[in-house]
Design a protein around this motif. Structure first.
Motif, PDB file in Angstrom:
ATOM      1  N   TYR A  74     -65.592  58.298 -34.680  1.00  0.00           N
ATOM      2  CA  TYR A  74     -66.382  59.495 -34.382  1.00  0.00           C
ATOM      3  C   TYR A  74     -66.323  60.489 -35.538  1.00  0.00           C
ATOM      4  O   TYR A  74     -67.345  61.058 -35.955  1.00  0.00           O
ATOM      5  CB  TYR A  74     -65.858  60.204 -33.127  1.00  0.00           C
ATOM      6  CG  TYR A  74     -65.970  59.434 -31.834  1.00  0.00           C
ATOM      7  CD1 TYR A  74     -66.629  58.212 -31.757  1.00  0.00           C
ATOM      8  CD2 TYR A  74     -65.376  59.929 -30.673  1.00  0.00           C
ATOM      9  CE1 TYR A  74     -66.711  57.516 -30.564  1.00  0.00           C
ATOM     10  CE2 TYR A  74     -65.466  59.238 -29.478  1.00  0.00           C
ATOM     11  CZ  TYR A  74     -66.126  58.034 -29.421  1.00  0.00           C
ATOM     12  OH  TYR A  74     -66.204  57.358 -28.238  1.00  0.00           O
ATOM     13  N   ASN A  75     -65.131  60.709 -36.052  1.00  0.00           N
ATOM     14  CA  ASN A  75     -64.966  61.699 -37.112  1.00  0.00           C
ATOM     15  C   ASN A  75     -65.646  61.265 -38.407  1.00  0.00           C
ATOM     16  O   ASN A  75     -66.133  62.110 -39.181  1.00  0.00           O
ATOM     17  CB  ASN A  75     -63.481  61.979 -37.347  1.00  0.00           C
ATOM     18  CG  ASN A  75     -62.856  62.751 -36.193  1.00  0.00           C
ATOM     19  OD1 ASN A  75     -63.560  63.391 -35.409  1.00  0.00           O
ATOM     20  ND2 ASN A  75     -61.539  62.686 -36.078  1.00  0.00           N
ATOM     21  N   GLN A  76     -65.712  59.977 -38.664  1.00  0.00           N
ATOM     22  CA  GLN A  76     -66.465  59.485 -39.819  1.00  0.00           C
ATOM     23  C   GLN A  76     -67.945  59.828 -39.658  1.00  0.00           C
ATOM     24  O   GLN A  76     -68.609  60.223 -40.627  1.00  0.00           O
ATOM     25  CB  GLN A  76     -66.289  57.973 -39.963  1.00  0.00           C
ATOM     26  CG  GLN A  76     -66.986  57.386 -41.174  1.00  0.00           C
ATOM     27  CD  GLN A  76     -66.840  55.877 -41.269  1.00  0.00           C
ATOM     28  OE1 GLN A  76     -66.727  55.186 -40.245  1.00  0.00           O
ATOM     29  NE2 GLN A  76     -66.822  55.354 -42.489  1.00  0.00           N
ATOM     30  N   GLY A  77     -68.456  59.708 -38.447  1.00  0.00           N
ATOM     31  CA  GLY A  77     -69.845  60.073 -38.185  1.00  0.00           C
ATOM     32  C   GLY A  77     -70.099  61.551 -38.393  1.00  0.00           C
ATOM     33  O   GLY A  77     -71.139  61.950 -38.937  1.00  0.00           O
ATOM     34  N   ILE A  78     -69.146  62.377 -37.988  1.00  0.00           N
ATOM     35  CA  ILE A  78     -69.286  63.817 -38.184  1.00  0.00           C
ATOM     36  C   ILE A  78     -69.312  64.158 -39.671  1.00  0.00           C
ATOM     37  O   ILE A  78     -70.098  64.996 -40.128  1.00  0.00           O
ATOM     38  CB  ILE A  78     -68.143  64.565 -37.466  1.00  0.00           C
ATOM     39  CG1 ILE A  78     -68.307  64.455 -35.948  1.00  0.00           C
ATOM     40  CG2 ILE A  78     -68.091  66.032 -37.895  1.00  0.00           C
ATOM     41  CD1 ILE A  78     -67.132  64.984 -35.157  1.00  0.00           C
ATOM     42  N   GLU A  79     -68.460  63.516 -40.437  1.00  0.00           N
ATOM     43  CA  GLU A  79     -68.442  63.751 -41.888  1.00  0.00           C
ATOM     44  C   GLU A  79     -69.777  63.358 -42.519  1.00  0.00           C
ATOM     45  O   GLU A  79     -70.243  64.007 -43.461  1.00  0.00           O
ATOM     46  CB  GLU A  79     -67.301  62.964 -42.520  1.00  0.00           C
ATOM     47  CG  GLU A  79     -65.911  63.480 -42.163  1.00  0.00           C
ATOM     48  CD  GLU A  79     -64.814  62.634 -42.775  1.00  0.00           C
ATOM     49  OE1 GLU A  79     -65.144  61.692 -43.540  1.00  0.00           O
ATOM     50  OE2 GLU A  79     -63.634  62.888 -42.487  1.00  0.00           O
ATOM     51  N   TRP A  80     -70.394  62.302 -42.028  1.00  0.00           N
ATOM     52  CA  TRP A  80     -71.667  61.822 -42.588  1.00  0.00           C
ATOM     53  C   TRP A  80     -72.818  62.775 -42.296  1.00  0.00           C
ATOM     54  O   TRP A  80     -73.735  62.942 -43.113  1.00  0.00           O
ATOM     55  CB  TRP A  80     -71.971  60.443 -42.000  1.00  0.00           C
ATOM     56  CG  TRP A  80     -73.371  59.947 -42.211  1.00  0.00           C
ATOM     57  CD1 TRP A  80     -73.871  59.320 -43.314  1.00  0.00           C
ATOM     58  CD2 TRP A  80     -74.461  60.033 -41.279  1.00  0.00           C
ATOM     59  NE1 TRP A  80     -75.195  58.998 -43.132  1.00  0.00           N
ATOM     60  CE2 TRP A  80     -75.588  59.430 -41.888  1.00  0.00           C
ATOM     61  CE3 TRP A  80     -74.597  60.548 -39.988  1.00  0.00           C
ATOM     62  CZ2 TRP A  80     -76.826  59.340 -41.255  1.00  0.00           C
ATOM     63  CZ3 TRP A  80     -75.817  60.460 -39.351  1.00  0.00           C
ATOM     64  CH2 TRP A  80     -76.924  59.862 -39.977  1.00  0.00           C
ATOM     65  N   ALA A  81     -72.820  63.415 -41.148  1.00  0.00           N
ATOM     66  CA  ALA A  81     -73.957  64.214 -40.695  1.00  0.00           C
ATOM     67  C   ALA A  81     -74.251  65.370 -41.646  1.00  0.00           C
ATOM     68  O   ALA A  81     -73.346  66.020 -42.159  1.00  0.00           O
ATOM     69  CB  ALA A  81     -73.691  64.760 -39.297  1.00  0.00           C
ATOM     70  N   SER A  82     -75.551  65.633 -41.870  1.00  0.00           N
ATOM     71  CA  SER A  82     -75.958  66.738 -42.729  1.00  0.00           C
ATOM     72  C   SER A  82     -77.245  67.405 -42.261  1.00  0.00           C
ATOM     73  O   SER A  82     -77.691  68.369 -42.875  1.00  0.00           O
ATOM     74  CB  SER A  82     -76.135  66.251 -44.175  1.00  0.00           C
ATOM     75  OG  SER A  82     -77.171  65.274 -44.250  1.00  0.00           O
ATOM     76  N   SER A  83     -77.866  66.900 -41.198  1.00  0.00           N
ATOM     77  CA  SER A  83     -79.110  67.490 -40.707  1.00  0.00           C
ATOM     78  C   SER A  83     -78.820  68.752 -39.901  1.00  0.00           C
ATOM     79  O   SER A  83     -77.668  69.154 -39.739  1.00  0.00           O
ATOM     80  CB  SER A  83     -79.870  66.476 -39.845  1.00  0.00           C
ATOM     81  OG  SER A  83     -80.240  65.353 -40.621  1.00  0.00           O
TER      82      SER A  83
END
Length: 319
Positions: A74-83
């Motif tokens: 989950y936290n990897q996904g949060i780091e990826w997000a930029s929108s």
């Protein structure tokens, strides 16, 4: 830049993944990106994910060579997000048509809204899929989420429906490794401490029930969810109590309601013959509120009586 980023963590849910991702890609808000993170699945999840990415440029894939576990994923996904906006959607769940558009419309028009959520419909996948009626109205209610969750001593946000501002998600940080079973609840409390929350009247997502639900390994009728709720409140108030107006009062309210609801749950279980689990839950409630050693407080009895007299069906106590 895309308007919405959707992260789909997947572990051995290859049979559900295509339906989940298509429910996102078919949203009326087409300005989006989808990241599927396969956490070293032993089924065909990775190949399904790459097939989806090949068919639609909005989809990308990360495949873990070794299992990271759900919190780190989950936290990897949060780091990826930029929108502008962000949603974490389990690979076995589905978005309802118009869900992203409703969230984007409200948050674009109301800068103080940091999180939106709505109703989630449970679907046992051995039954026919639920038929969803078109939902054109975008009616919603502004909430002080922290206070309302403290009033009931429980989580009130359906996780598959929780669409938030990415900048706020970055500010509050990732999921806590110490809360593997109540990280969602604690996350929504952190969001609520940063701004207002919008609750939609509409159904926003479908939560699939099946034999391999990740929650099935720890969620049971023995009342263990109460200790998970307390852990979420503990973590949240340790960090945020001094930042909140009436933080101490909110914490007292949350623990009081958690103790009272656990008390009544314990009584109910013992009446049905589940003595050991009922006693464990009773000890939990008394440890949290020693006054319950002498019986339920008058306020709790009056709230339950009012529920019956006035026919309330939401099961929430009066304030």
């Amino acid at each position: 830049m895309a308007k919405v980023d959707v992260v789909v963590p997947c572990y051995n849910y290859g049979r559900f993944l295509e339906g989940c991702v298509h429910s996102v890609l078919e949203q009326s808000c087409g300005d989006l990106r989808v990241l599927v993170i396969d956490d070293a699945s032993s089924d065909d999840s990775a190949s399904v994910a790459h097939k989806l990415a090949h068919a639609d440029s909005r989809v990308s894939v990360i495949s873990h060579p070794q299992n990271w576990g759900h919190i780190a994923t989950y936290n990897q996904g949060i780091e990826w997000a930029s929108s502008d906006y962000f949603l974490l959607l389990s690979a076995d769940d589905l978005l309802v048509s118009g869900a992203l558009e409703r969230a984007v419309e409200v948050m674009d028009a109301n800068p103080d809204i940091v999180l939106t959520y709505g109703t989630g419909v449970s679907w046992h996948d051995d039954l026919a899929p639920p038929k969803m009626e078109d939902q054109h109205a975008n009616t919603w209610t502004r909430q002080d989420l922290v206070r309302e969750m403290c009033v009931i001593g429980a989580n009130m946000v359906n996780t598959p429906t929780a669409i938030g501002r990415t900048c706020v998600q970055k500010a509050v940080g990732g999921y806590r490794a110490s809360l593997p079973h109540s990280g969602d609840m604690e996350m929504w409390l952190r969001f609520g401490a940063h701004g207002a929350v919008a609750k939609f009247d509409a159904v926003q997502a479908i939560y699939r029930k099946h034999s391999s639900n990740m929650s099935s390994s720890y969620w049971s009728e023995d009342g263990s969810d109460y200790s998970h709720r307390k852990a979420a409140f503990d973590s949240f108030f340790e960090e945020y109590m001094d930042r909140l107006p009436e933080g101490q009062r909110l914490r007292t309210m949350a623990y009081r309601m958690l103790a009272e609801t656990a008390f009544w749950r314990a009584i109910g279980r013992m009446r049905r013959g589940y003595i050991n689990s009922g006693l464990q839950l009773l000890r939990f409630s008394i440890d949290l509120n020693p006054r319950l050693r002498f019986g339920p407080p008058a306020g709790s009895i009056l709230r339950r009586a009012s529920t019956k007299v006035f026919g309330r069906t939401d099961k929430q106590p009066f304030c």
